[in-house]
Design an enzyme around this catalytic site. Structure first.
Site, short mmCIF file in Angstrom:
data_model
loop_
_atom_site.label_atom_id
_atom_site.label_comp_id
_atom_site.label_asym_id
_atom_site.label_seq_id
_atom_site.Cartn_x
_atom_site.Cartn_y
_atom_site.Cartn_z
N GLU A 72 50.73 22.28 36.85
CA GLU A 72 51.57 22.03 38.02
C GLU A 72 52.38 20.74 37.91
OE1 GLU A 72 48.40 22.88 38.17
OE2 GLU A 72 48.15 24.59 39.52
N LYS B 115 47.36 29.33 54.70
CA LYS B 115 47.44 30.73 54.28
C LYS B 115 47.58 31.69 55.47
CE LYS B 115 45.26 33.88 51.00
NZ LYS B 115 44.14 34.05 50.06
N PHE C 263 36.75 25.42 50.57
CA PHE C 263 37.03 25.56 49.15
C PHE C 263 38.52 25.29 48.87
CE2 PHE C 263 38.35 28.43 45.61
CZ PHE C 263 37.73 27.71 44.60
N GLN C 264 38.77 24.42 47.95
CA GLN C 264 40.13 24.02 47.54
C GLN C 264 40.95 23.45 48.69
OE1 GLN C 264 41.91 27.17 45.10
NE2 GLN C 264 40.90 26.27 43.32
N MET D 260 55.07 1.35 22.73
CA MET D 260 55.52 0.30 23.65
C MET D 260 54.37 -0.63 24.02
SD MET D 260 57.98 -1.07 25.11
CE MET D 260 59.47 -0.17 25.55
C1 LIG Z 1 51.34 8.73 32.39
C2 LIG Z 1 51.46 7.37 31.79
N1 LIG Z 1 50.36 6.76 31.27
C3 LIG Z 1 50.47 5.54 30.69
C4 LIG Z 1 51.68 4.89 30.63
C5 LIG Z 1 51.81 3.51 29.98
N2 LIG Z 1 52.66 3.59 28.78
C6 LIG Z 1 53.96 3.24 28.78
S1 LIG Z 1 54.71 3.48 27.33
C7 LIG Z 1 53.28 4.02 26.61
C8 LIG Z 1 53.25 4.44 25.18
C9 LIG Z 1 54.04 5.68 24.94
O1 LIG Z 1 53.77 6.16 23.65
P1 LIG Z 1 54.75 7.16 22.93
O2 LIG Z 1 55.05 8.32 23.81
O3 LIG Z 1 54.21 7.49 21.60
O4 LIG Z 1 56.08 6.34 22.82
P2 LIG Z 1 56.44 5.11 21.87
O5 LIG Z 1 56.34 3.89 22.72
O6 LIG Z 1 55.47 5.09 20.74
O7 LIG Z 1 57.84 5.38 21.45
C10 LIG Z 1 52.23 3.99 27.54
C11 LIG Z 1 50.83 4.36 27.25
C12 LIG Z 1 52.79 5.57 31.21
N3 LIG Z 1 54.00 5.02 31.25
N4 LIG Z 1 52.65 6.81 31.74
#
Ligand SMILES: Cc1ncc(C[n+]2csc(CCOP(=O)(O)OP(=O)(O)O)c2C)c(N)n1
Ligand SMILES: [Mg+2]
Lengths: 551, 96
Positions: free
Chosen positions: A47, A159, A109-110, A462
């Site tokens: 979802e 519902k 439920f749910q 990052m």
């Molecule tokens: C749902 C979610 N969880 C954690 C983060 C924190 N976060 C920001 S960038 C990142 C790394 C992203 O890794 P990747 O998709 O491999 O991209 P890269 O930076 O390596 O290009 C994280 C964990 C986020 N922005 N969103």
């Protein structure tokens, strides 16, 4: 007709052509009614992807996106997508099934209080209490989602109400969309500030695209001749090659853009919210500038930075009224010189490895300005913002406010369904792709020709970069060197895929990506320690950008 | 810390009070007094809410005015009225 049929009829009256959703117990009457409708339902595999696809659809088309889920876990799975739309002011309507009215509040439920859970991240919400009023609720939800500052609206439908027989409710006539003309005295004050300024800069945000004001904006910028910097969501208000455009501002912005803002004596802020990623340390942001703030939402004025003049309402009117020539050629030339000085330089890598920045620049050139690019979150997102030639805001879909990893693929699905003839490209990372990987199956199921570039740096890049630069290289839980074989994963889901790792493979990889029909995934290996430059450190001023050499 | 008082007319609808209190807390305003009474026709509630915060009072007034159930907002600082009703004309016109 029952409530569910009324709901579907009202959606049809609103011109809905596609719903992203996933069925379950409490929403079954609506799925039953859907069988007799022309509305296309896209069955996602989670979802969250339904909500993010509705968001991508809305950003790419300017129309309201619709997602639907059952009660309980179906509804809670929508929450990230709803929050994403809220943070970026995207018009979506989320419909959730709910337990029957008699069971509400009994821990049935749910049963979850999705109305309560989503209160902080919706523009408005409805818990429907009668089948007769359902049509009206739907029309109201659309109006709220799309007018003023757009945003998500939730309709929670018990519902028993979906099953209840209801009187035929004619579609309420839609009044003309409310568009508020800004006050004349505010325009006059704004004009005064503009005339007094010798170093004005336009700080352009996502509100311009959202207000469909790009053409008025371009006229305004060209007539006034004021240099323009953009936020992540403002990219595309002017094409990057435009002489007035200095680039993205902020943490990973262009030096020229940050220089101009810091030097300016008037910031003309249009559809922006002074996000900390854009402003850096607020106390030292544009220290010499007066602020002229134009926005659809009065509550943004003065929220973070006091405004010397404010124009609230439909920015299209304001821009048209304020478009007059300003004698600032000297300042413009100074900004243009900075733009030339800090233009991106693309050097061949000495190691023969692929440089994501060059890859993106080439792909963007070859894909053409009509292509829609969706991005996930991380270093690759910033490289897209820096190196993609974004021609219009609706061609660059990026999760700005919430920064939702997993946004890119569902958003691409939404964009492709909303604009079937467009070339839609998703740029993702090895971390982000795993957040909604299951949607590769959705691409196959509906044969959506989305092109995916997966930049694999074997890391949560990052976060790794921040640990390197700001945590003394203490790397904590960022290693993804146990990634699966992404080409095999994609193939197992019926998606054509291939791998590229050498610089010499860039042109053939792009060629294959663009020429092969149907969905394709290019798994592109990049150096695990490649960083995004320049960068403004956390809590630092935008005038303190670190360049690569200064590491 | 400043003390601000808001007077609101609010449509009596699902979640209206929770929206107001939730928004107030999220925006870092601490509610120290809250009165609510039904309007004579019962369709609305008249609310007077006093809060304490280091944040700007007018900003919360505009954010409250953005809530669709809130039809008007009056804003007072330390007992002294500085603005009455329709803080955000655009929001008020949407809500009405
Ligand atoms: C749902 C979610 N969880 C954690 C983060 C924190 N976060 C920001 S960038 C990142 C790394 C992203 O890794 P990747 O998709 O491999 O991209 P890269 O930076 O390596 O290009 C994280 C964990 C986020 N922005 N969103
Ligand atoms: Mg990565």
């Amino acid at each position: 007709m029952n409530g569910a049929q009324h709901l579907i009829q009202a959606l049809e009256q609103e011109g809905v052509d596609v719903i992203f959703g996933y069925p379950g117990g409490a929403i079954m009457p609506v799925y039953d009614a859907l069988l007799d409708s022309k509305i296309r339902h896209i069955l996602v595999r989670h979802e969250q992807a339904a909500a993010l696809a509705a968001d991508g659809y809305a950003r790419a088309t300017g129309k309201v996106g619709i997602c639907m889920a059952t009660s309980g876990p179906g509804a809670t799975n929508l929450v990230t997508g709803i929050a994403n739309a809220f943070m970026d002011s995207v018009p979506i309507v989320a419909i959730t099934g709910q337990v029957p009215t008699s069971l509400l509040g009994t821990d049935a439920f749910q049963e979850v209080d999705i109305f309560g859970i989503t209160l902080p991240v919706v523009k408005h919400s409805f818990l429907v209490d009668s089948a007769d009023g359902l049509g009206e609720v739907v029309h109201e939800a659309f109006r709220i989602a799309a007018t003023g500052r757009p945003g998500p609206v939730l309709i929670d439908l018990p519902k028993d109400i979906a099953n209840a027989v209801a009187e035929f409710a004619p579609a309420p006539s839609h009044g003309a969309a409310i568009s508020l003309k800004p006050a004349y005295k505010d325009i006059t004050r704004a004009a005064e500030l503009m005339r007094q300024s010798s170093r004005p800069v336009i700080y352009a945000g996502g509100g311009i695209g959202m207000a469909r004001a790009v053409s008025e904006f371009r006229d305004f910028a060209e007539l006034t001749g004021v240099p323009v910097v953009a936020t992540l969501k403002g990219l595309g208000v002017l094409p990057p090659s435009h002489e007035l455009f200095l680039g993205m501002m902020g943490m990973h912005g262009n030096q020229a853009a940050n220089f101009a803002v810091q030097e300016s004596d008037l910031l003309i802020c249009i559809g922006v919210r002074f996000d900390d990623r854009a402003t850096g340390k607020l106390a030292t942001f544009a220290p010499h500038a007066r602020v002229l703030h134009m926005d659809a939402d009065a509550s943004e004025i003065g929220k973070l930075r006091a405004a010397d003049a404010a124009v609230v309402g439909d920015i299209r009117f304001a821009l048209a009224q304020l478009a007059f020539v300003l004698p600032i050629s000297e300042w413009r030339e100074k900004c243009a010189a900075a733009k030339a000085e800090y233009a991106w330089k693309y050097q061949r890598s000495s190691s023969g490895e692929i440089d994501a920045r060059y890859f993106l620049k080439r792909l963007s050139e070859l894909a053409g300005e009509d292509a829609v690019v969706t991005s996930d979150v991380g270093q690759h997102q910033m490289w897209v913002a820096q190196h993609w030639q974004v021609a219009r805001p609706e061609n660059h879909l990026s999760s700005g406010g919430l920064g939702t990893m997993g946004f890119g693929l569902p958003a691409a699905i939404g964009a492709q369904l909303g604009r079937p003839d467009a070339l839609v490209i998703n740029i993702t990372g090895d971390g982000s792709i795993m957040m909604n990987l299951q949607e590769l199956v959705t691409l196959r199921r509906y044969d959506l020709p989305v092109k995916i570039v997966l930049f694999d740096n074997q890391a949560l890049g990052m976060v790794r970069q921040w640990q390197e630069l700001f945590h003394n290289e203490r790397y904590s839980e960022v290693d993804l060197s146990d990634n699966p074989d992404f080409t095999a994963v994609a193939k197992s889901m019926g998606i054509s895929s291939f791998r590229a790792e050498r610089e010499s493979e860039v042109e053939p990889a792009i060629g294959r990506l663009l020429n092969e029909s149907g969905p394709v995934l290019a798994h592109v290996a990049i150096h695990p320690k490649a960083n995004v430059w320049p960068i403004v450190g956390p809590g630092k001023s935008n005038s303190e950008m670190l360049e690569e050499e200064a590491r | 810390m400043n003390t601000f008082t808001y007077q609101m007319r609010v449509r009596h609808s699902e979640g209206a009070l929770v929206r107001i209190l939730g928004l107030t807390r999220r925006r870092r305003f601490d509610v120290i007094q809250f009165f609510a009474q039904p309007s004579p026709d019962g369709d609305f509630m008249d609310i007077e809410m006093t809060v304490r915060s280091a944040r700007q009072g007018p900003t919360l007034a505009r954010q409250l005015a953005n809530l669709l159930d809130v039809t008007s907002v009056g804003f007072l600082v330390a007992e002294k009225a500085i603005a009455e009703k329709a803080i955000a004309p655009q929001a008020a016109s949407v809500a009405c």
